[in-house]
Design a protein around this motif. Structure first.
Motif, PDB file in Angstrom:
ATOM      1  N   LEU A 136     -48.244  52.340  51.318  1.00 37.22           N
ATOM      2  CA  LEU A 136     -48.710  50.992  50.974  1.00 37.22           C
ATOM      3  C   LEU A 136     -47.756  49.919  51.505  1.00 37.22           C
ATOM      4  O   LEU A 136     -48.198  48.840  51.919  1.00 37.22           O
ATOM      5  CB  LEU A 136     -48.872  50.863  49.460  1.00 37.22           C
ATOM      6  CG  LEU A 136     -50.035  51.653  48.844  1.00 37.22           C
ATOM      7  CD1 LEU A 136     -50.026  51.523  47.328  1.00 37.22           C
ATOM      8  CD2 LEU A 136     -51.378  51.173  49.404  1.00 37.22           C
ATOM      9  N   LEU A 137     -46.466  50.192  51.493  1.00 40.11           N
ATOM     10  CA  LEU A 137     -45.502  49.214  52.017  1.00 40.11           C
ATOM     11  C   LEU A 137     -45.652  49.046  53.532  1.00 40.11           C
ATOM     12  O   LEU A 137     -45.526  47.929  54.057  1.00 40.11           O
ATOM     13  CB  LEU A 137     -44.080  49.656  51.676  1.00 40.11           C
ATOM     14  CG  LEU A 137     -43.665  49.473  50.207  1.00 40.11           C
ATOM     15  CD1 LEU A 137     -42.380  50.235  49.914  1.00 40.11           C
ATOM     16  CD2 LEU A 137     -43.503  47.997  49.857  1.00 40.11           C
ATOM     17  N   ILE A 138     -45.932  50.126  54.232  1.00 37.11           N
ATOM     18  CA  ILE A 138     -46.180  50.027  55.675  1.00 37.11           C
ATOM     19  C   ILE A 138     -47.451  49.235  55.946  1.00 37.11           C
ATOM     20  O   ILE A 138     -47.498  48.387  56.848  1.00 37.11           O
ATOM     21  CB  ILE A 138     -46.254  51.430  56.293  1.00 37.11           C
ATOM     22  CG1 ILE A 138     -44.868  52.087  56.256  1.00 37.11           C
ATOM     23  CG2 ILE A 138     -46.770  51.379  57.730  1.00 37.11           C
ATOM     24  CD1 ILE A 138     -44.863  53.571  56.551  1.00 37.11           C
ATOM     25  N   VAL A 139     -48.492  49.486  55.144  1.00 34.53           N
ATOM     26  CA  VAL A 139     -49.732  48.711  55.266  1.00 34.53           C
ATOM     27  C   VAL A 139     -49.473  47.239  54.969  1.00 34.53           C
ATOM     28  O   VAL A 139     -49.999  46.348  55.665  1.00 34.53           O
ATOM     29  CB  VAL A 139     -50.805  49.275  54.310  1.00 34.53           C
ATOM     30  CG1 VAL A 139     -51.988  48.322  54.183  1.00 34.53           C
ATOM     31  CG2 VAL A 139     -51.287  50.635  54.808  1.00 34.53           C
ATOM     32  N   LEU A 140     -48.655  46.949  53.952  1.00 28.48           N
ATOM     33  CA  LEU A 140     -48.324  45.559  53.620  1.00 28.48           C
ATOM     34  C   LEU A 140     -47.631  44.877  54.799  1.00 28.48           C
ATOM     35  O   LEU A 140     -47.926  43.709  55.115  1.00 28.48           O
ATOM     36  CB  LEU A 140     -47.423  45.525  52.387  1.00 28.48           C
ATOM     37  CG  LEU A 140     -46.920  44.141  51.948  1.00 28.48           C
ATOM     38  CD1 LEU A 140     -48.082  43.217  51.595  1.00 28.48           C
ATOM     39  CD2 LEU A 140     -45.951  44.270  50.770  1.00 28.48           C
ATOM     40  N   THR A 141     -46.721  45.568  55.465  1.00 29.27           N
ATOM     41  CA  THR A 141     -46.049  45.004  56.638  1.00 29.27           C
ATOM     42  C   THR A 141     -47.057  44.677  57.723  1.00 29.27           C
ATOM     43  O   THR A 141     -46.996  43.614  58.360  1.00 29.27           O
ATOM     44  CB  THR A 141     -44.996  45.990  57.177  1.00 29.27           C
ATOM     45  OG1 THR A 141     -44.159  46.428  56.105  1.00 29.27           O
ATOM     46  CG2 THR A 141     -44.141  45.330  58.241  1.00 29.27           C
ATOM     47  N   TYR A 142     -47.996  45.589  57.946  1.00 28.91           N
ATOM     48  CA  TYR A 142     -49.059  45.373  58.935  1.00 28.91           C
ATOM     49  C   TYR A 142     -49.875  44.123  58.582  1.00 28.91           C
ATOM     50  O   TYR A 142     -50.161  43.285  59.458  1.00 28.91           O
ATOM     51  CB  TYR A 142     -49.966  46.604  58.975  1.00 28.91           C
ATOM     52  CG  TYR A 142     -51.233  46.418  59.774  1.00 28.91           C
ATOM     53  CD1 TYR A 142     -51.248  46.654  61.148  1.00 28.91           C
ATOM     54  CD2 TYR A 142     -52.416  46.000  59.166  1.00 28.91           C
ATOM     55  CE1 TYR A 142     -52.410  46.477  61.895  1.00 28.91           C
ATOM     56  CE2 TYR A 142     -53.574  45.824  59.905  1.00 28.91           C
ATOM     57  CZ  TYR A 142     -53.569  46.065  61.258  1.00 28.91           C
ATOM     58  OH  TYR A 142     -54.724  45.872  61.992  1.00 28.91           O
ATOM     59  N   VAL A 143     -50.250  43.976  57.326  1.00 25.92           N
ATOM     60  CA  VAL A 143     -51.073  42.839  56.899  1.00 25.92           C
ATOM     61  C   VAL A 143     -50.310  41.527  57.072  1.00 25.92           C
ATOM     62  O   VAL A 143     -50.862  40.527  57.553  1.00 25.92           O
ATOM     63  CB  VAL A 143     -51.525  43.024  55.437  1.00 25.92           C
ATOM     64  CG1 VAL A 143     -52.199  41.755  54.913  1.00 25.92           C
ATOM     65  CG2 VAL A 143     -52.481  44.213  55.328  1.00 25.92           C
ATOM     66  N   ILE A 144     -49.035  41.519  56.691  1.00 29.57           N
ATOM     67  CA  ILE A 144     -48.225  40.302  56.852  1.00 29.57           C
ATOM     68  C   ILE A 144     -48.127  39.928  58.326  1.00 29.57           C
ATOM     69  O   ILE A 144     -48.265  38.750  58.699  1.00 29.57           O
ATOM     70  CB  ILE A 144     -46.819  40.503  56.251  1.00 29.57           C
ATOM     71  CG1 ILE A 144     -46.910  40.640  54.730  1.00 29.57           C
ATOM     72  CG2 ILE A 144     -45.904  39.331  56.613  1.00 29.57           C
ATOM     73  CD1 ILE A 144     -45.609  41.079  54.085  1.00 29.57           C
TER      74      ILE A 144
END
Length: 400
Positions: free
Chosen positions: A90-98
């Motif tokens: 989820l943290l990797i996905v959050l980085t992608y979204v940001i």
């Protein structure tokens, strides 16, 4: 960042975003199961005492990822290994979204699928793999996408937010000829994020503080002290997180429970331990960002935000090349983490520049030329190497 006209993402863009999120979450989840750094961190997560925050901080001064994992274990009643994979994914996905949101806000005339696709590439690339030079794709070279270390995964989205926020502030105050103050709301937000970044992993502030200080000194010289007021404001923004970092430093290196032998100056000892040539390894890691900064400079499109990212890389390189821990932890490379975060940020600016130069509305009717072909070819080499690195970790079972 300057306001730009946004184009609707569209069906193709949303499909690309969903596919990218699924790919990145899966990669984060699977690499968490094989990452050699995860075992000790999972044990820390299980041993946390959230009811005693002071004691928790003394025992584990960078507890952000561990608290998230602890919370998932309690919420889902799952094994800690599963919780670790969920949190990191989820943290990797959050980085992608940001990255997607900030690039879309900074570059005009881009289709949603273009941003989503290049954003996915950004989060899969690695150093160009040359097996006859170094048989290990990560050790010796590094990567903008750390898969095996959970605390670096935790701090990266926070670091990206801080970078984008502070870069927008420095670009604005320069454009306004230092006549206005830094916006209070943005300064408070950045200050709070800096504290959170320390609690995730203090490696980001280790490169951010000297980089923003260096930029302010450069401006003091270039503009004859006009930016002094803004420099003081930025310093005040950093003070709360600096206090947190100092506490973490004392606990990590000089407290009774520290298992470190302290810090020593050891030029090139750690950085050169796993590579035949430090310079070539850095070139293999940074080929695309270096090419893009040259192409962007030729077009006179470099920003002070780009300069901030490269200053962070400069300071990260200094810490990585010169410092080491004493004793058995010398070759753990713990002074490399700030460098790796700075590598990710210069990669972020490089991908943003690539989209701006070759895909944005300003390219309408223009030929992309040799620069585009060369940059694309180099980017493909980084992407293929990054995909191999994932195979190396997951399918071949290597730890890093």
């Amino acid at each position: 960042m300057e306001k730009t006209q946004k184009i609707k993402i569209g069906a193709t863009g949303w499909v690309m975003i969903v596919i990218s999120i699924m790919i990145l979450f899966t990669c984060g989840f699977l690499t968490a199961l094989v990452g050699i750094d995860y075992g000790p961190h999972e044990q820390i997560a299980l041993s946390l005492t959230p009811e005693d925050p002071v004691g928790l901080f003394k025992a584990h001064p960078e507890p952000f990822w561990h608290l998230l994992t602890y919370g998932v274990v309690k919420l889902l009643h799952c094994r800690v290994e599963i919780a670790a994979g969920i949190v990191s994914g989820l943290l990797i996905v959050l980085t992608y979204v940001i990255a997607f949101v900030t690039i879309r806000g900074a570059v005009s005339g881009l289709e949603g699928y273009e941003i989503a696709g290049l954003d996915l590439v950004l989060h899969l690339v690695s150093a160009i793999y040359v097996p006859f030079f170094n048989k290990e794709p990560f050790l010796g070279q590094g990567t903008p996408n750390i898969w095996h270390n959970p605390t670096t995964i935790a701090v990266r989205p926070i670091a990206l937010l801080i970078f984008v926020l502070v870069a927008s502030m420095v670009i604005r105050i320069r454009k306004e000829e230092f006549e206005k103050n830094i916006p209070v709301g943005k300064a408070i937000a950045a200050g709070l994020l800096l504290i959170l970044s320390c609690l995730a992993k203090p490696s980001f502030v280790q490169v951010f503080y000297p980089a923003i200080f260096t930029l302010m000194v450069i401006w003091l010289i270039m503009f004859k002290g006009k930016n002094l007021r803004n420099a003081i404001q930025l310093m005040l923004m950093c003070l709360p997180s600096l206090a947190v970092m100092i506490l973490q430093f004392v606990i990590a290196f000089y407290s009774g429970q520290s298992n470190s032998g302290g810090i020593t100056i050891a030029p090139f000892v750690v950085a050169g331990a796993r590579t035949p040539s430090i310079a070539i390894s850095m070139l293999l890691l940074l080929a695309f960002p270096l090419l893009m900064v040259i192409l962007t400079a030729i077009r006179k499109d470099l920003t002070w935000g780009d300069a901030l990212a490269w200053l962070m890389l400069l300071w990260g390189s200094i810490w990585r090349l010169l410092l080491a821990e004493k004793g058995e932890r010398m070759y753990h490379g713990n002074f490399t983490w700030g460098y790796m975060l700075a590598v990710y940020l210069v990669w972020y600016t490089a991908v943003r520049s690539y989209l701006k130069l070759y895909f944005s509305e300003q390219m309408t009717g223009n030929r992309r030329g040799v620069g585009f072909v060369l940059a694309t070819a180099v980017l493909v080499l980084h992407l293929v190497s990054g995909l191999y690195y994932l195979i190396y970790l997951v399918a071949l079972g290597h730890g890093m």
